[in-house]
Design a protein around this motif. Structure first.
Motif, PDB file in Angstrom:
ATOM      1  N   ALA A 118      38.658  33.429  23.114  1.00 38.20           N
ATOM      2  CA  ALA A 118      38.746  33.628  21.963  1.00 38.20           C
ATOM      3  C   ALA A 118      39.382  33.539  21.022  1.00 38.20           C
ATOM      4  O   ALA A 118      38.791  34.146  19.892  1.00 38.20           O
ATOM      5  N   GLY A 119      39.880  32.277  20.884  1.00 41.92           N
ATOM      6  CA  GLY A 119      40.151  31.534  19.140  1.00 41.92           C
ATOM      7  C   GLY A 119      38.982  31.347  19.043  1.00 41.92           C
ATOM      8  O   GLY A 119      38.455  30.693  17.806  1.00 41.92           O
ATOM      9  N   ALA A 120      37.754  30.855  19.905  1.00 43.26           N
ATOM     10  CA  ALA A 120      36.205  30.177  19.676  1.00 43.26           C
ATOM     11  C   ALA A 120      35.096  32.074  18.965  1.00 43.26           C
ATOM     12  O   ALA A 120      34.054  31.711  18.873  1.00 43.26           O
ATOM     13  N   GLY A 121      36.695  32.937  19.130  1.00 43.24           N
ATOM     14  CA  GLY A 121      36.006  34.334  18.721  1.00 43.24           C
ATOM     15  C   GLY A 121      35.401  35.553  20.060  1.00 43.24           C
ATOM     16  O   GLY A 121      34.438  36.006  19.654  1.00 43.24           O
ATOM     17  N   ALA A 122      35.665  34.541  20.751  1.00 40.77           N
ATOM     18  CA  ALA A 122      34.761  35.160  21.825  1.00 40.77           C
ATOM     19  C   ALA A 122      35.478  36.431  22.629  1.00 40.77           C
ATOM     20  O   ALA A 122      36.621  36.838  22.078  1.00 40.77           O
ATOM     21  N   SER A 123      35.260  37.781  23.405  1.00 36.77           N
ATOM     22  CA  SER A 123      35.867  38.890  23.820  1.00 36.77           C
ATOM     23  C   SER A 123      36.384  38.480  25.026  1.00 36.77           C
ATOM     24  O   SER A 123      35.161  38.919  26.203  1.00 36.77           O
ATOM     25  N   ALA A 124      37.535  38.173  25.661  1.00 40.69           N
ATOM     26  CA  ALA A 124      38.409  37.376  26.578  1.00 40.69           C
ATOM     27  C   ALA A 124      39.646  38.175  27.022  1.00 40.69           C
ATOM     28  O   ALA A 124      40.468  38.125  26.219  1.00 40.69           O
ATOM     29  N   ARG A 125      39.331  37.941  28.142  1.00 41.41           N
ATOM     30  CA  ARG A 125      40.688  38.568  28.693  1.00 41.41           C
ATOM     31  C   ARG A 125      40.797  37.817  30.653  1.00 41.41           C
ATOM     32  O   ARG A 125      40.256  37.988  31.121  1.00 41.41           O
ATOM     33  N   ALA A 126      42.316  38.011  30.146  1.00 41.91           N
ATOM     34  CA  ALA A 126      42.948  37.643  31.360  1.00 41.91           C
ATOM     35  C   ALA A 126      42.947  38.683  32.646  1.00 41.91           C
ATOM     36  O   ALA A 126      43.901  39.838  32.230  1.00 41.91           O
ATOM     37  N   LEU A 127      42.384  38.482  34.147  1.00 43.40           N
ATOM     38  CA  LEU A 127      43.299  39.007  35.357  1.00 43.40           C
ATOM     39  C   LEU A 127      43.538  38.747  36.345  1.00 43.40           C
ATOM     40  O   LEU A 127      42.898  38.369  37.148  1.00 43.40           O
ATOM     41  N   ALA A 128      44.782  38.396  36.428  1.00 42.24           N
ATOM     42  CA  ALA A 128      45.236  37.911  37.426  1.00 42.24           C
ATOM     43  C   ALA A 128      45.161  38.378  38.585  1.00 42.24           C
ATOM     44  O   ALA A 128      45.414  39.893  39.417  1.00 42.24           O
ATOM     45  N   ALA A 129      44.976  37.961  39.729  1.00 43.81           N
ATOM     46  CA  ALA A 129      45.121  38.306  41.141  1.00 43.81           C
ATOM     47  C   ALA A 129      44.399  37.347  42.083  1.00 43.81           C
ATOM     48  O   ALA A 129      44.524  36.225  42.044  1.00 43.81           O
ATOM     49  N   ASP A 130      45.789  37.975  43.509  1.00 46.36           N
ATOM     50  CA  ASP A 130      45.428  37.554  44.769  1.00 46.36           C
ATOM     51  C   ASP A 130      44.310  37.001  45.396  1.00 46.36           C
ATOM     52  O   ASP A 130      44.734  38.319  46.163  1.00 46.36           O
ATOM     53  N   LEU A 131      43.508  36.376  45.538  1.00 45.38           N
ATOM     54  CA  LEU A 131      42.443  37.128  46.523  1.00 45.38           C
ATOM     55  C   LEU A 131      42.284  36.938  47.967  1.00 45.38           C
ATOM     56  O   LEU A 131      41.450  37.283  48.806  1.00 45.38           O
ATOM     57  N   ALA A 132      43.143  36.499  48.342  1.00 42.39           N
ATOM     58  CA  ALA A 132      43.693  36.219  49.745  1.00 42.39           C
ATOM     59  C   ALA A 132      43.946  37.773  49.875  1.00 42.39           C
ATOM     60  O   ALA A 132      44.047  38.062  51.542  1.00 42.39           O
ATOM     61  N   ASP A 133      44.348  38.627  49.039  1.00 44.72           N
ATOM     62  CA  ASP A 133      44.813  39.869  49.226  1.00 44.72           C
ATOM     63  C   ASP A 133      44.184  40.448  49.379  1.00 44.72           C
ATOM     64  O   ASP A 133      43.207  40.699  48.248  1.00 44.72           O
ATOM     65  N   PRO A 134      43.548  41.486  50.633  1.00 45.01           N
ATOM     66  CA  PRO A 134      42.659  42.768  50.415  1.00 45.01           C
ATOM     67  C   PRO A 134      42.547  43.858  49.188  1.00 45.01           C
ATOM     68  O   PRO A 134      41.751  43.924  48.793  1.00 45.01           O
ATOM     69  N   GLN A 135      43.588  44.656  49.285  1.00 49.98           N
ATOM     70  CA  GLN A 135      44.124  45.332  48.324  1.00 49.98           C
ATOM     71  C   GLN A 135      43.675  44.732  46.427  1.00 49.98           C
ATOM     72  O   GLN A 135      43.088  45.655  46.096  1.00 49.98           O
ATOM     73  N   ALA A 136      43.997  43.104  46.420  1.00 53.90           N
ATOM     74  CA  ALA A 136      43.736  42.951  44.804  1.00 53.90           C
ATOM     75  C   ALA A 136      42.518  42.751  45.356  1.00 53.90           C
ATOM     76  O   ALA A 136      41.682  42.919  43.830  1.00 53.90           O
TER      77      ALA A 136
END
Length: 283
Positions: free
Chosen positions: A60-78
């Motif tokens: 984002a500091g370099a001007g990009a459109s960026a966002r974080a999305l936390a997820a534990d992929l060991a969880d099938p629902q996530a």
């Protein structure tokens, strides 16, 4: 899904939305940066950590459109909900990069079902769930897209303590082909990039210096860098590779081609090899 033909999308438009799993790792972070440099919106997904937050802040500091999305992929629902959650943040993704992976060193005599299952769940099942969700979203919208899976040279070669990891990467390569067959009629290309040893200094997947030195031996004489892999991923997902699907691109400095470490098995030609008449050879 009912198969139908969707023409390839337009040449790499600005504003594509790219979803990257395993984004905190060296390869995942480099992939995020490579797409951000092209003006793509980036959703970086990984376990919640300071590294994930720092990556998004840097982009984002370099001007990009960026966002974080936390997820534990060991969880099938996530894992199954990841594409829908990313779509809520920035619209349906055009590109999915499955870069999440773990490789604990566990000899088979010490392997437990839990260790085996966690590697398979993160490395293969999560990629299956995210890819299926990606295909559902894009098919419903009638648009084309790309999936790129990060596999490994371990898919071709067994190594001590890595039975679960090697099996998971071999399975991921077959999943890549299966997805390519099923999703191709919907205009979704699915490929894999298979790195050799890449220097990432991972806190999640640490390796010893001795191991790094041993697996870095290849005809080009150096380990890979995350940017080497990121550039390949970006190309595979771009218009230059528009007729590629179901392929595995080996990026390993030539390691899968052969070895430079073995000596010549015999320094001189034998008589028969040199074409010497048989009676002279047997005298």
């Amino acid at each position: 899904m009912t198969p139908r033909t969707v023409p390839p999308g337009p040449p790499r438009p600005p504003g594509r939305h790219v979803l990257v799993t395993g984004a905190s790792g060296g390869i995942g972070a480099a992939v995020c940066a490579a797409f951000a440099q092209e003006g793509c919106a980036v959703t970086a997904s990984d376990l919640p950590s300071g590294a994930l937050s720092a990556l998004v802040e840097r982009l984002a500091g370099a001007g990009a459109s960026a966002r974080a999305l936390a997820a534990d992929l060991a969880d099938p629902q996530a894992a199954g909900a990841l594409v829908d959650r990313a779509s809520e943040l920035a619209g349906p993704p055009d590109v999915l990069v499955n870069a999440a992976g773990i490789y604990p060193a566990t000899p088979l005599t010490e392997m437990t079902a839990d260790i085996w299952d966690r590697v398979m769940n993160v490395n293969v099942r999560a990629a299956m769930l995210t890819s299926a969700a990606f295909a559902r979203v894009l098919t419903a919208a009638g648009v084309a897209g790309n999936i790129v899976n990060i596999t490994s040279g371990a898919a071709l070669r067994a190594r001590y303590g890595a039975a679960h990891y090697s099996a998971s990467k071999a399975a991921l390569e077959m999943l890549t082909r299966s997805c390519a067959v099923e999703f191709g009629p919907h205009g979704i290309r699915v490929n894999a990039v298979s790195p050799g040893f890449v220097t990432v200094d991972s806190a999640v997947n640490p390796v010893t210096d001795a191991y790094a030195a041993a697996v870095s031996v290849n005809p080009l004489g150096r380990p890979g860098e995350p940017d080497d892999i990121a550039r390949a991923v970006r190309w595979v997902a771009g218009p230059e590779a528009s007729w590629m699907t179901g392929s595995v691109v080996r990026l390993d400095g030539g390691a899968s081609a052969g070895t430079t470490t073995l000596p010549r098995h015999w320094p001189e030609l034998s008589g028969t090899q040199a074409g010497t008449p048989h009676e002279e050879v047997t005298r």
